[in-house]
Design a protein around this motif. Structure first.
Motif, short mmCIF file in Angstrom:
data_model
loop_
_atom_site.label_atom_id
_atom_site.label_comp_id
_atom_site.label_asym_id
_atom_site.label_seq_id
_atom_site.Cartn_x
_atom_site.Cartn_y
_atom_site.Cartn_z
N THR A 24 6.45 18.48 11.51
CA THR A 24 7.88 18.56 11.80
C THR A 24 8.45 19.96 11.60
OG1 THR A 24 8.55 18.05 9.53
CG2 THR A 24 8.20 16.17 11.02
N GLY A 25 7.72 20.82 10.88
CA GLY A 25 8.22 22.14 10.55
C GLY A 25 9.19 22.14 9.39
N ARG A 26 9.42 21.00 8.78
CA ARG A 26 10.34 20.87 7.65
C ARG A 26 9.61 21.19 6.35
NH1 ARG A 26 12.69 15.03 7.80
NH2 ARG A 26 14.02 15.89 6.17
N ARG A 27 10.38 21.57 5.31
CA ARG A 27 9.84 21.82 3.98
C ARG A 27 10.46 20.84 3.01
NH1 ARG A 27 6.63 26.04 3.30
NH2 ARG A 27 6.96 26.11 1.06
N GLY A 28 9.67 20.41 2.02
CA GLY A 28 10.16 19.51 0.99
C GLY A 28 9.22 19.51 -0.18
N ILE A 29 9.66 18.91 -1.28
CA ILE A 29 8.85 18.77 -2.49
C ILE A 29 7.88 17.61 -2.29
CG2 ILE A 29 8.87 18.30 -4.97
CD1 ILE A 29 10.22 20.93 -4.23
N LEU A 30 6.59 17.86 -2.50
CA LEU A 30 5.59 16.79 -2.42
C LEU A 30 5.75 15.90 -3.64
CD1 LEU A 30 3.17 15.41 -1.13
CD2 LEU A 30 1.70 17.06 -2.31
#
Length: 77
Positions: A24-30
């Motif tokens: 998706t090209g999104r960033r987030g905390i795993l």
């Protein structure tokens, strides 16, 4: 992914770190590698800052944020 944890969660070296979801090209905390009722295999659970959690294939994780003293990394770091 390495050893199994409780509630069918799996260890991952980037747990607690911000990563990129290349699908998706999104960033987030795993947050977890764990089963989802909609998927037969474990998925990666990601949480963006101030947004809704989403899931992706663990193979789509890339570009982890650098480790800092505040990082809650996975076991084995």
């Amino acid at each position: 992914m390495s050893s199994a944890r409780s509630l069918m969660h799996s260890d991952h070296q980037w747990l607690g770190r911000e990563v990129e979801d290349t699908e998706t090209g999104r960033r987030g905390i795993l947050r977890a590698i764990a089963p989802d009722v909609e998927h037969p295999r474990p998925v990666a659970w990601l949480m963006p800052t101030g947004g809704m959690e989403w899931t992706t294939d663990p193979g789509a994780l890339d570009n982890p944020a650098p480790l800092t003293p505040d990082t809650r990394s996975g076991e084995g770091q």
